[in-house]
Design an enzyme around this catalytic site. Structure first.
Site, PDB file in Angstrom:
ATOM      1  N   ILE A 188      -3.125   0.584  -6.630  1.00 17.10           N
ATOM      2  CA  ILE A 188      -2.031   1.374  -7.177  1.00 17.10           C
ATOM      3  C   ILE A 188      -1.597   2.368  -6.105  1.00 17.10           C
ATOM      4  O   ILE A 188      -2.333   2.638  -5.154  1.00 17.10           O
ATOM      5  CB  ILE A 188      -2.419   2.103  -8.486  1.00 17.10           C
ATOM      6  CG1 ILE A 188      -3.664   2.974  -8.301  1.00 17.10           C
ATOM      7  CG2 ILE A 188      -2.614   1.107  -9.608  1.00 17.10           C
ATOM      8  CD1 ILE A 188      -4.070   3.738  -9.563  1.00 17.10           C
ATOM      9  N   ASP A 189      -0.407   2.912  -6.257  1.00 15.92           N
ATOM     10  CA  ASP A 189       0.148   3.821  -5.255  1.00 15.92           C
ATOM     11  C   ASP A 189      -0.698   5.074  -5.072  1.00 15.92           C
ATOM     12  O   ASP A 189      -1.428   5.489  -5.985  1.00 15.92           O
ATOM     13  CB  ASP A 189       1.554   4.275  -5.671  1.00 15.92           C
ATOM     14  CG  ASP A 189       2.562   3.148  -5.680  1.00 15.92           C
ATOM     15  OD1 ASP A 189       2.410   2.214  -4.886  1.00 15.92           O
ATOM     16  OD2 ASP A 189       3.496   3.217  -6.492  1.00 15.92           O
ATOM     17  N   LYS A 190      -0.533   5.680  -3.938  1.00 18.64           N
ATOM     18  CA  LYS A 190      -1.219   6.933  -3.633  1.00 18.64           C
ATOM     19  C   LYS A 190      -1.018   7.970  -4.739  1.00 18.64           C
ATOM     20  O   LYS A 190      -1.966   8.605  -5.198  1.00 18.64           O
ATOM     21  CB  LYS A 190      -0.710   7.492  -2.303  1.00 18.64           C
ATOM     22  CG  LYS A 190      -1.196   8.892  -1.973  1.00 18.64           C
ATOM     23  CD  LYS A 190      -0.531   9.430  -0.721  1.00 18.64           C
ATOM     24  CE  LYS A 190      -0.933  10.887  -0.469  1.00 18.64           C
ATOM     25  NZ  LYS A 190      -0.246  11.446   0.719  1.00 18.64           N
ATOM     26  N   ASP A 203       2.392  -2.200  -7.446  1.00 20.72           N
ATOM     27  CA  ASP A 203       2.216  -0.797  -7.293  1.00 20.72           C
ATOM     28  C   ASP A 203       1.615  -0.494  -5.947  1.00 20.72           C
ATOM     29  O   ASP A 203       1.153   0.601  -5.762  1.00 20.72           O
ATOM     30  CB  ASP A 203       1.240  -0.273  -8.289  1.00 20.72           C
ATOM     31  CG  ASP A 203       1.496  -0.743  -9.634  1.00 20.72           C
ATOM     32  OD1 ASP A 203       0.761  -0.391 -10.464  1.00 20.72           O
ATOM     33  OD2 ASP A 203       2.409  -1.433  -9.885  1.00 20.72           O
TER      34      ASP A 203
END
Length: 358
Positions: free
Chosen positions: A167-169, A19
């Site tokens: 994890i992604d933005k 992610d």
């Protein structure tokens, strides 16, 4: 000649879920794998590795061995282990110290748990996790630098402490941060050995036919667009990736599902679900921001656009996180509520299903 494979770092994700944000290419760990030659002489493993790892000191390798981060044929070994022919050797090392200064910034943190060794944060959507290209301030790392500014053991530029995974933005949810080097080493190994517990909740386009499923397909960077990841089903490129899903609720033209990562590749859940034909709702990078299922009536089209406005990012939340405490050995498990935008989104689809003919 020895065969060298440099494994995907961090995440998961690797150690990172994942992610990880595609614009953030500063991995947390370096993972290497070597296969000794059939005629390999019986030399110490630290000597074997120092001859193959450029820019790495023998002391750094020995520290990795003491931390249990060097494996020979899947078993942790010390630095005096003697390499044998055809041994499979893997090593995990934290990245060298960052040269870029990390500025403390008073950014609010939603802290789920904290003690002397670690803290667990519930990250909101929109917050970049780590400084990277175009995001050198305003990140979670900057917020942590401020929160821990009075902690003499915590240096935000020292890769031996800090984020264990990412994890992604535009993904919300739980992350664990190590305050001490020993804690990060221990937690990093748990992610590397896939013994942590992590589940995500997501809303996807379409109706998943089976209540439970397993998605398997190597994930690598798309050769035609470096900003995208894609599945290579025959395994000819990319790295092994496995995602398990469980249907929580079917809502007309969308499905609410729970996903469990067996591996942690970049954008894994988003890429695997798109590959399955069910992109994450409002995932602009992977096509989920289009009206992919439903009716052509203007009223329905407007309803979906309203849903996009209510949750203006990919509908993906890292809901649970479980691991063994690095000092006490106690099993810790954390569960977070879905953020308001996803709760509102699910509520709108529930209302639509209960009041409209589909």
């Amino acid at each position: 000649m020895d065969e060298l494979t440099k494994l995907e770092s961090g995440q998961s994700d690797d150690i990172v879920d994942n992610d990880e944000d595609i614009f953030d290419q500063t991995p947390l760990y370096e993972h290497f794998r070597f296969v000794a030659d059939k005629n390999q002489s019986l030399i110490r493993i630290d000597k074997f590795l120092i001859d193959r790892l450029t820019g790495t000191s023998r002391n750094r390798i020995q520290q990795a061995a003491e931390a249990g981060c060097i494996l020979a044929n899947g078993q942790a070994v010390k630095s005096n282990y003697r390499i044998k022919p055809s041994d499979v050797v893997s090593i995990v090392m934290a990245r060298p110290r960052l040269e870029t200064e990390i500025l403390p910034e008073n950014i609010p943190l939603n802290i789920t748990y904290e003690d002397d060794d670690l803290l667990v944060v519930n990250k909101p959507a929109g917050l970049v996790v780590h400084p990277g290209h175009g995001n050198y301030t305003g990140t979670l790392v900057n917020a942590l630098a401020y929160h821990l500014k009075d902690n003499p053991d915590y240096d935000p530029a020292d890769p031996r402490v800090g984020l264990v995974h990412r994890i992604d933005k535009d993904t919300s949810g739980l992350l664990v941060i190590a305050k001490k080097p020993d804690a990060k080493t221990n937690l990093g190994l748990q992610f590397f050995n896939k013994t942590t517990q992590r589940k995500y909740v997501t809303l996807v386009w379409g109706i998943l036919k089976n209540d439970d499923g397993r998605i398997e397909g190597h994930i690598g960077r798309d050769p035609h667009d470096r900003l995208l990841m894609r599945v290579f089903p025959d395994g000819e490129q990319g790295k092994e990736a496995i995602t398990h899903y469980h249907v929580l609720q079917r809502l007309g033209y969308v499905t609410l599902a729970e996903c469990r990562l067996e591996t942690g590749r970049t954008h894994q859940i988003r890429v695997h679900l798109k590959y399955l034909g069910h992109p994450v709702f409002n995932d602009a990078r992977y096509g989920g921001d289009q009206i992919l299922k439903g009716q052509t009536f203007s009223k329905y089209q407007q309803f979906v656009r309203n849903c996009f406005a209510v949750c203006p990012r990919q509908a993906l939340h890292a809901k649970t996180l479980g691991f063994i405490h690095p000092t006490t050995g106690k099993e810790l498990f954390f569960d977070s509520e879905l953020p308001d935008d996803m709760q509102c989104l699910i509520g709108k689809w529930n209302h639509y299903v209960n009041n409209m003919e589909l």
